[in-house]
Design a protein around this motif. Structure first.
Motif, PDB file in Angstrom:
ATOM      1  N   ILE A   1       0.815  -1.141   0.000  1.00 13.79           N
ATOM      2  CA  ILE A   1      -0.050   0.019   0.068  1.00 13.79           C
ATOM      3  C   ILE A   1       0.898   1.255   0.056  1.00 13.79           C
ATOM      4  O   ILE A   1       0.394   2.109  -0.571  1.00 13.79           O
ATOM      5  CB  ILE A   1      -1.020   0.212   1.283  1.00 13.79           C
ATOM      6  CG1 ILE A   1      -2.168   1.240   0.875  1.00 13.79           C
ATOM      7  CG2 ILE A   1      -0.237   0.069   2.537  1.00 13.79           C
ATOM      8  CD1 ILE A   1      -3.050   0.985  -0.357  1.00 13.79           C
ATOM      9  N   GLU A   2       1.955   1.086   0.475  1.00 12.10           N
ATOM     10  CA  GLU A   2       2.825   2.157   0.609  1.00 12.10           C
ATOM     11  C   GLU A   2       3.366   2.613  -0.902  1.00 12.10           C
ATOM     12  O   GLU A   2       3.411   3.821  -1.208  1.00 12.10           O
ATOM     13  CB  GLU A   2       4.151   2.112   1.681  1.00 12.10           C
ATOM     14  CG  GLU A   2       3.889   2.237   2.834  1.00 12.10           C
ATOM     15  CD  GLU A   2       5.208   2.153   3.838  1.00 12.10           C
ATOM     16  OE1 GLU A   2       6.192   2.441   3.301  1.00 12.10           O
ATOM     17  OE2 GLU A   2       5.104   1.508   4.911  1.00 12.10           O
TER      18      GLU A   2
ATOM     19  N   HIS B   1       0.433   4.464  -2.580  1.00 13.45           N
ATOM     20  CA  HIS B   1       0.398   5.813  -1.941  1.00 13.45           C
ATOM     21  C   HIS B   1       1.212   6.691  -2.672  1.00 13.45           C
ATOM     22  O   HIS B   1       1.081   7.877  -2.989  1.00 13.45           O
ATOM     23  CB  HIS B   1       0.477   5.676  -0.566  1.00 13.45           C
ATOM     24  CG  HIS B   1      -0.850   5.444   0.234  1.00 13.45           C
ATOM     25  ND1 HIS B   1      -1.045   5.315   1.821  1.00 13.45           N
ATOM     26  CD2 HIS B   1      -2.029   5.059  -0.163  1.00 13.45           C
ATOM     27  CE1 HIS B   1      -2.210   5.006   2.015  1.00 13.45           C
ATOM     28  NE2 HIS B   1      -2.677   4.712   1.016  1.00 13.45           N
TER      29      HIS B   1
ATOM     30  N   GLN C   1      -7.696  -1.243  -3.593  1.00 11.93           N
ATOM     31  CA  GLN C   1      -6.622  -1.285  -2.564  1.00 11.93           C
ATOM     32  C   GLN C   1      -6.686  -0.043  -2.031  1.00 11.93           C
ATOM     33  O   GLN C   1      -6.622   0.433  -0.810  1.00 11.93           O
ATOM     34  CB  GLN C   1      -5.637  -2.103  -2.848  1.00 11.93           C
ATOM     35  CG  GLN C   1      -4.947  -2.755  -1.827  1.00 11.93           C
ATOM     36  CD  GLN C   1      -3.722  -3.559  -2.225  1.00 11.93           C
ATOM     37  OE1 GLN C   1      -3.492  -3.971  -3.529  1.00 11.93           O
ATOM     38  NE2 GLN C   1      -2.905  -3.682  -1.530  1.00 11.93           N
ATOM     39  N   ILE C   2      -6.382   1.018  -2.964  1.00  7.73           N
ATOM     40  CA  ILE C   2      -6.081   2.206  -2.265  1.00  7.73           C
ATOM     41  C   ILE C   2      -7.314   2.878  -1.768  1.00  7.73           C
ATOM     42  O   ILE C   2      -7.472   3.648  -0.906  1.00  7.73           O
ATOM     43  CB  ILE C   2      -5.240   3.235  -3.489  1.00  7.73           C
ATOM     44  CG1 ILE C   2      -4.523   4.407  -2.814  1.00  7.73           C
ATOM     45  CG2 ILE C   2      -6.319   3.681  -4.472  1.00  7.73           C
ATOM     46  CD1 ILE C   2      -3.720   5.422  -3.779  1.00  7.73           C
TER      47      ILE C   2
ATOM     48  N   LYS D   1      -9.646   1.352  -0.189  1.00  6.78           N
ATOM     49  CA  LYS D   1     -10.259   0.677   0.877  1.00  6.78           C
ATOM     50  C   LYS D   1      -8.921   1.209   2.110  1.00  6.78           C
ATOM     51  O   LYS D   1      -9.280   0.668   3.224  1.00  6.78           O
ATOM     52  CB  LYS D   1      -9.994  -0.764   0.800  1.00  6.78           C
ATOM     53  CG  LYS D   1     -11.514  -1.111   0.316  1.00  6.78           C
ATOM     54  CD  LYS D   1     -11.500  -2.661   0.215  1.00  6.78           C
ATOM     55  CE  LYS D   1     -11.091  -3.422  -1.075  1.00  6.78           C
ATOM     56  NZ  LYS D   1     -10.713  -4.818  -0.858  1.00  6.78           N
ATOM     57  N   SER D   2      -8.019   1.905   1.568  1.00  2.73           N
ATOM     58  CA  SER D   2      -6.807   1.876   2.413  1.00  2.73           C
ATOM     59  C   SER D   2      -6.858   3.252   3.518  1.00  2.73           C
ATOM     60  O   SER D   2      -7.886   3.849   3.184  1.00  2.73           O
ATOM     61  CB  SER D   2      -5.307   2.078   1.647  1.00  2.73           C
ATOM     62  OG  SER D   2      -5.578   3.451   1.073  1.00  2.73           O
ATOM     63  N   GLU D   3      -6.216   3.068   4.433  1.00  2.00           N
ATOM     64  CA  GLU D   3      -6.143   4.232   5.439  1.00  2.00           C
ATOM     65  C   GLU D   3      -5.224   5.445   4.829  1.00  2.00           C
ATOM     66  O   GLU D   3      -4.100   4.984   4.331  1.00  2.00           O
ATOM     67  CB  GLU D   3      -5.454   3.691   6.751  1.00  2.00           C
ATOM     68  CG  GLU D   3      -5.825   4.513   8.144  1.00  2.00           C
ATOM     69  CD  GLU D   3      -4.897   5.889   7.788  1.00  2.00           C
ATOM     70  OE1 GLU D   3      -5.152   6.962   8.073  1.00  2.00           O
ATOM     71  OE2 GLU D   3      -3.569   5.555   7.660  1.00  2.00           O
ATOM     72  N   ARG D   4      -5.861   6.527   4.526  1.00  2.00           N
ATOM     73  CA  ARG D   4      -5.628   7.525   3.761  1.00  2.00           C
ATOM     74  C   ARG D   4      -4.315   8.482   4.167  1.00  2.00           C
ATOM     75  O   ARG D   4      -4.335   9.603   3.320  1.00  2.00           O
ATOM     76  CB  ARG D   4      -6.434   8.170   2.950  1.00  2.00           C
ATOM     77  CG  ARG D   4      -7.137   6.987   1.847  1.00  2.00           C
ATOM     78  CD  ARG D   4      -8.297   7.683   1.249  1.00  2.00           C
ATOM     79  NE  ARG D   4      -9.471   6.546   0.877  1.00  2.00           N
ATOM     80  CZ  ARG D   4     -10.811   6.878   0.519  1.00  2.00           C
ATOM     81  NH1 ARG D   4     -11.130   8.162   0.530  1.00  2.00           N
ATOM     82  NH2 ARG D   4     -11.472   5.799   0.159  1.00  2.00           N
TER      83      ARG D   4
END
Lengths: 953, 65
Positions: B3-4, B7, B44-45, B47-50
Motif C-alpha cells: 500500500i505504501e 500511496h 486497494q487504495i 479501501k486503504s487508510e489514507r
C-alpha cells in the motif's frame, strides 16, 4: 531475387525543379538540372566505365576512366564531374575514348595481382568489369616494375579485411567514411605512387583506429581490397532477400545475401528509405548470434525452478504450460495471468501476444518493454498532439537548420541516423545538445555543437522550462502558429507559468548546473534559427518526470511553430527495432491497437465482434505492477516473449523475488536469458532472419521482415516462427486460431486499426514501406504528421511543473549514476555479446571524472564497488572528462555487471517508466565481485542445467 | 500490493498535477488513476487508510470511492 549488385548510376541523384534534355550517343534523355553526364548516361541505358565513382558518394573525378566527348567542347572531360546541360550532345563510346580508357586501365592492371580466379571478389569486381568493358587484352609495361604487390593484409577487424595489394587508390573508402558515415577515420597516406589507404596513423590498424566498423568502406570498395571475411570464407552469394534489421529503431533495410540456407553477408539496401544504403556495425555484421551454440533448439519444461530443464516436444511443452495457466485461472481468476510483448518481435507477433492475453487469458495484464523506455512518449505526445509517434520521416533532417538533441546519444544508439545528422551539420545546420555527458555530437571530427548544455541528471524539465521562459519573455514565440493551430487559453496559461521569474535560466542555474547565458543563447537559436527539429531518447523518458519532459518538448516545438512541415518536429528515437510497432499494436494494458482506450465501449465492441469474446473493460497491470502483485499473490502466471526483464528492469533483486513468487513463468526467447533462471517453461524463439512479418521504425515506417532461413528453434524442420508458437499456445488453451501466414494477422490488424487500414503484405511487397497513418485520409501514408491540424484538433500546451525526483544525493551516496548504451553492444547484449562485437566492449565500465577518481584514489581500469540505496555491484572504472564531476555513467550490456542491481524503483509519475537515468551512488575501490554477483553466478549456473536425455530403448 | 507503494504513486501523480490548482488537480489525479490503474490497485487504495496521501491525492481517491 537472384544475386546481382544493385544498379550504380555513378553519382548521387539530384533534386531540382528544372529539367534539362540532352543527347547521349544519339539518345535523348531528360534529367534534373545538376545531374552528371555519367548519371544521365546510366539513366538512358548506357554504362560509361568508371572506378572512382559510385552513386552514394559525391563525384571525385580521379580515375580518368569515365572520359567523354561533348560536341563543341575541347578535350575529354570526366563525365562524373560534368553537369548535364540543355541541348548538350555527348559521345561516350568513340575510338579516341576507347584508346584513352584502355591506356589508363593498362596502368591500373600493371600494378594489380592477376589472381582473379582465387580472389574473393571474383566475378563481383568493378575493376574486373571495367577491364572487360574497355577490352584490355595485354599490359605492355610488364609486371616487373615497382609495384604494391605482396603487402600484408590488415586482418585486425573481425568482420572485414584490408588487402593493400588489391587497392587501386580510388579513395572511395575514404570518401565513404567521410561523407556517408561521417567518422573521418580513413585517409590516403603518402603521395603519388606511395599513396596508401590508412586507418589513422601509419602504424594504426583498422581495429585500433577510430573506425566504427559501419561497413561503408567495404561497400564502396570496387575491388577486394576491403572485403567481408565471410565472403572470403564462403564465396559469392547466390540470391538476396530484402529484409529489415532487428536491432535499433532506425529500421535499416538490408539485402540478406544468401548461399543456400547460409547467410553470407548483410548489405544495406540503397532503396531503403530509413537508411538510404547505410548501416552500422550491429546490423551489417553482428548477426552471428543466429547460429550461436547457445541458441535453444528444443522446448523445455520443469516443475520448479530448482530442477534442471527437461527437453520435450512442442506439444508436451505447450500442454504443460496450458495446464498450469488453466489451473491458475480456475483458482485465482483471469487477472492473475498476464503477458509481455516484445519490441524485438514483429507487429504480427506482438499483436497476437496481446490478443492471447486479452482474449485467451481473459485479462488486460499485457505490457511491453516500451514500458521501460518510451511509455512517457506515449503519454506525452498523445496528450499534447493527439497521437503517440514521432512527427517526421528521417529524410526531414536534411531540411533542418537547427537540430536539438536531448537525452539521446545517436552516434552510439542510432548510428545510421546520426550519420544523417552529422551530414546535415556539415552542410551548416546548428546543433544544440542537452546531455550530462559530452557525447560525440558535442565535439568530434567535423562536428561541433553550437551549444552543449551539460545539465545535472534529473533536471530536464527545469532546463526546458527555462528555454521556454526565454522564448516567451523575449517575444520569440510564433504567435501566428499558436493562434491558428493551438488551444489559445492553454497557451496563455502556459506562457504565464513559464514567464514567472522563478523559471528564468539565471534562477535555475544552481538547480540545473547549466550556465544561464549559454541556455539563453541556445533558446534564441532554437526559436529564430529557421527550421528547428527536436530529437530525443531515453535520457528524456527514463526519469520520474519523463512524461513531463516529453510534454515540455512538445510545448517548445508548438511555441516556436516547429510542427507540421519538413525540417522540424518532435522525434523520439526509439531504442529497439519495433518499439513503435509494439506500442501501436495495443501492447499497453490500458489500450487496444491504435491507441484506443480499453474503456471505450465502441472500440471494445469492434474487437469483441471480431474475436468472439467479451473483453475486460478495465486497464490491466503494468510490468512493474505485475512484479508487485506477484509478491502479494494476486498475480501468478506470465508469458514473456522476447524480453529479459530480470536484466533490463530496475532493481534486479525485486524483479527476481517477483518472478520467484509466480507459479508459472513462460519465457519465449532465443537464449536461456537471465529471466529464464526463474522460468518453468522455455519456448525457443526464432530470429528476425527466420520469420515473415513487419517492423515499424521510429518514423512510423512499416517495413517487411522476410524469412531467409528456416527457424532453428527445433530439430528436423519442426521450427516455428514466434507467432506460430503463440498460436500453438493459444490453441493449447482451446482458442482455435488458424493463421497460416503473418500476412493474415496483418490483415486483422488493418481491419481493426484505423491508422493501419490501408496496409497489407501485398502492398508492402510492392511499395517496400508505408508510414502510418495509411487510410482513406492518407492513402499513401504520412511522412509528416500534423500538417494541416493536430490529430487531436488543436495542439495542447501543458504546464509542466518541475517536480524533482525523490532520489537525492547525500553524504552516503554523493554521486549521480546515469546509464546508456554503446555502439557495438545492444541493450542486454543477448545478441551482440554472442558476436565478435565483444572485441570493442568486453565488459561494462564505469565512466568517472578525473577529479572524482582522484578523490577516491582510483586509477583507470581499477575494480570499483558501485553502491546505491538499492544494491551494489562491481565493475572497472574508466577515467574520462566526458562526464562532469559528480556524475558517473555505465552501460548495462553484461549480466555479470548487473547494473540494474543498483537502479531504483522510482519511476515516471504518469507511466511508471523506471528512472534508470538518476541513481545516487557511492563508488569505492574494490577487490572483485560482490556477494550478490557471486551468488547470482552460482544460481545462474544451477538454473540453466539441462537434464541429460534418457537413452532410447 | 504494497500500500505504501500505491500511496507513493498516487502522491507522485498528484504532485505533478498540483500546478493546475487544487480542483483541477484532484479531478486530473482521479481521472489518471481511473485510466491507468488495474482494478485491484484501485480497490486497494480506495479501501486503504489514507493518512499517507497528500491532500490532493486523498481527495482524488475519495472521489473514486
Amino acid at each position: 531475387m537472384g544475386y546481382e549488385p544493385q544498379d550504380d548510376l555513378g553519382t548521387p541523384a539530384v533534386v531540382s525543379d528544372r529539367v534539362v534534355t540532352l543527347m547521349i550517343d544519339g539518345r535523348a534523355v531528360c534529367v534534373p538540372e545538376g545531374t552528371s553526364v555519367m548519371r544521365a548516361a546510366a539513366e538512358c541505358g548506357g554504362a560509361i566505365p568508371k572506378l572512382c565513382a559510385t552513386d552514394n558518394l559525391e563525384a571525385f573525378g580521379s580515375c580518368r576512366m569515365c572520359l567523354v566527348e561533348i560536341e563543341g567542347r575541347k578535350g575529354t572531360p570526366a563525365s562524373c564531374t560534368t553537369p548535364a546541360e540543355e541541348g548538350m550532345s555527348v559521345h561516350t563510346q568513340t575510338a579516341r575514348l576507347a584508346k584513352l580508357r584502355k591506356g589508363v586501365m593498362e596502368l591500373y592492371i600493371s600494378d594489380h595481382p592477376l589472381d582473379c580466379l582465387t580472389c574473393s571478389a571474383n566475378n563481383d569486381c568493378e575493376l574486373q568489369d571495367t577491364a572487360a568493358q574497355v577490352g584490355l587484352r595485354d599490359v605492355r609495361y610488364g609486371f616487373e616494375g615497382e609495384n604494391h604487390l605482396g603487402q600484408m593484409p590488415d586482418l585486425s577487424n573481425p568482420y572485414f579485411l584490408f588487402a593493400p595489394d588489391k587497392c587501386i587508390a580510388c579513395s572511395r573508402c575514404v570518401r565513404a567514411c567521410d561523407e556517408v558515415q561521417g567518422t573521418f577515420a580513413l585517409t590516403i597516406e603518402g603521395r603519388g605512387f606511395g599513396s596508401k589507404v590508412s586507418a589513422g596513423q601509419a602504424d594504426d590498424d583498422f581495429l585500433g583506429s577510430e573506425c566504427v566498423s559501419c561497413g561503408a568502406c567495404v561497400q564502396a570498395c570496387p575491388t577486394s581490397a576491403l572485403m567481408e571475411k565471410s565472403v572470403k570464407q564462403l564465396g559469392k552469394p547466390e540470391r538476396s532477400v530484402i529484409t529489415t534489421c532487428g536491432y535499433c529503431g532506425v529500421g535499416c533495410t538490408f539485402r540478406a545475401e544468401m548461399k543456400g540456407d547460409q547467410l553470407v553477408r548483410m548489405v544495406p539496401w540503397k532503396d531503403g528509405k530509413a537508411n538510404r544504403g547505410h548501416s552500422c556495425v550491429k546490423g551489417r555484421f553482428a548477426w552471428g548470434y543466429a547460429n550461436h551454440k547457445d541458441r535453444v533448439r528444443s522446448p523445455m519444461i520443469r516443475e520448479s525452478i530448482d530442477q534442471p530443464w527437461r527437453e520435450v516436444g512442442w506439444d508436451e511443452a505447450l500442454g504443460f504450460a496450458a495446464g498450469r495457466l488453466n489451473a491458475i485461472r480456475e483458482e485465482h481468476g483471469a487477472r492473475a495471468l498476464g503477458g509481455i510483448t516484445s519490441s524485438r518481435c514483429t507487429n504480427e507477433e506482438t499483436f497476437l501476444v496481446q490478443k492471447l492475453v486479452r482474449a485467451g487469458f481473459g485479462s488486460n495484464n499485457v505490457d511491453t518493454c516500451a514500458r521501460v523506455c518510451h511509455s512517457p512518449t506515449g503519454y506525452g505526445l498523445k496528450t499534447t498532439f493527439g497521437t503517440s509517434a514521432g512527427t517526421q520521416d528521417f529524410d526531414s533532417v536534411m531540411d533542418s537548420d537547427v537540430i536539438l538533441v536531448i537525452g539521446a546519444n545517436p552516434t552510439d544508439a542510432h548510428p545510421v541516423f546520426a550519420s544523417r545528422m552529422k551530414r546535415r551539420s556539415r552542410q551548416g545546420a546548428k546543433l544544440i545538445v542537452i546531455d550530462p555527458r559530452r557525447i560525440d555530437l558535442v565535439r568530434s571530427p567535423h562536428v561541433e555543437a553550437a551549444h552543449h548544455l551539460p545539465l545535472r541528471p534529473g533536471t530536464n524539465v527545469a532546463v526546458l522550462t527555462a528555454m521556454a521562459h526565454v522564448i516567451v519573455t523575449e517575444g520569440l514565440a510564433d504567435t501566428a502558429f499558436i493562434g491558428e493551430r493551438c488551444e489559445v487559453d492553454a497557451y496563455q496559461d502556459w506562457a504565464r507559468f513559464v514567464s514567472d521569474a522563478k523559471h528564468a535560466p539565471e534562477t535555475l542555474e544552481p538547480v540545473t548546473g547549466v550556465r544561464a547565458d549559454e541556455l539563453r543563447a541556445a533558446a534564441r537559436l532554437f526559436a529564430t534559427g529557421g527550421n528547428s527539429a527536436i530529437y530525443y531518447g531515453l535520457g528524456v523518458t527514463e526519469h520520474s518526470q519523463g512524461s513531463s519532459t516529453v510534454m515540455a518538448i512538445a510545448n517548445l516545438a508548438m511555441a516556436t511553430g516547429n510542427i507540421g512541415r519538413r525540417g522540424v518536429g518532435v522525434n523520439p528515437l526509439r531504442g529497439q527495432n519495433n518499439v513503435q510497432g509494439a506500442c501501436d499494436m495495443g501492447s499497453f494494458p490500458h489500450e487496444l491497437s491504435g491507441y484506443r482506450h480499453i474503456s471505450d465501449a465502441d472500440t471494445r465492441a469492434l474487437f469483441e465482434d471480431d474475436w468472439g469474446v467479451a473483453l475486460d473493460p478495465d486497464p490491466g497491470l503494468r510490468i512493474n505492477n505485475m512484479i508487485d502483485a506477484a509478491l502479494d499473490g494476486s498475480f501468478r502466471a506470465i508469458y514473456i516473449q522476447g524480453e529479459d526483464i530480470l536484466q533490463s528492469d530496475p532493481n534486479t533483486q525485486h524483479v527476481a523475488a517477483g518472478l520467484a513468487a509466480m507459479d508459472c513463468v513462460i519465457v519465449h526467447d532465443l537464449f536461456l536469458n537471465e529471466t529464464a533462471n526463474y522460468a518453468h517453461v522455455f519456448l525457443p524463439g526464432s530470429t528476425f532472419l527466420e520469420k515473415d512479418g513487419t517492423f515499424t521504425n521510429a518514423e512510423r515506417r512499416i517495413q517487411p521482415v522476410r524469412r531467409v532461413m528456416d527457424p532453428a528453434n527445433a530439430p528436423d524442420g519442426d521450427g516455428l516462427e514466434d507467432w506460430q508458437v503463440t498460436q500453438a499456445l493459444a490453441n493449447a488453451l482451446g482458442l482455435d486460431w488458424n493463421y497460416t501466414h503473418a500476412s493474415e494477422i496483418l490483415d486483422e490488424i488493418a481491419r481493426l486499426t484505423p491508422t493501419f487500414a490501408g496496409v497489407s503484405w501485398d502492398r508492402l511487397d510492392r511499395e517496400a514501406s508505408l508510414q502510418w497513418p495509411v487510410n482513406e485520409a492518407h492513402p499513401d501514408g504520412s511522412p509528416t504528421m500534423h500538417v494541416d491540424g493536430f490529430v487531436r484538433g488543436k495542439g495542447l500546451f501543458v504546464v509542466t511543473d518541475y517536480v524533482p525526483t525523490d532520489e537525492r544525493t547525500g553524504p552516503r551516496f554523493p554521486l549521480l549514476l546515469t546509464t546508456g548504451r554503446i555502439l557495438s553492444q545492444y541493450n542486454v547484449g543477448a545478441q551482440t555479446r554472442r558476436t565478435a562485437n565483444t572485441l570493442w566492449h568486453e565488459c561494462d565500465e564505469l565512466e568517472m571524472h578525473p577529479v572524482d577518481a582522484e578523490n577516491r584514489g582510483l586509477s583507470d581500469g581499477d575494480w570499483t564497488r558501485l553502491a546505491s540505496r538499492t544494491g551494489e555491484t562491481t565493475l572497472r572504472v574508466k577515467i574520462t572528462d566526458r562526464v562532469a564531476p559528480g556524475v558517473v555513467y555505465t552501460t548495462f550490456h553484461h549480466p555479470e555487471t548487473q547494473a540494474n542491481v543498483v537502479t531504483t524503483e522510482y519511476s515516471d509519475w504518469a507511466t511508471n517508466c523506471p528512472e534508470y537515468k538518476v541513481t545516487a551512488v557511492q563508488v569505492t575501490p574494490s577487490n572483485g565481485p560482490t556477494g550478490w554477483q557471486e551468488d547470482y553466478a552460482e544460481l545462474s549456473a544451477r538454473a540453466r542445467r539441462i537434464a541429460p536425455a534418457e537413452p532410447a530403448e | 500490493m504494497d500500500i505504501e507503494r500505491l500511496h507513493y504513486m498516487a502522491n507522485q501523480i498528484a504532485a505533478n498535477f498540483a500546478v493546475q490548482g487544487e480542483d483541477s488537480a484532484i479531478a486530473a489525479t482521479a481521472a489518471h488513476i481511473t485510466s491507468f490503474w488495474d482494478p485491484r490497485m484501485k480497490s486497494q487504495i480506495i479501501k486503504s487508510e489514507r493518512s499517507g496521501l497528500s491532500p490532493i491525492a486523498a481527495a482524488a481517491v475519495a472521489s473514486l470511492g
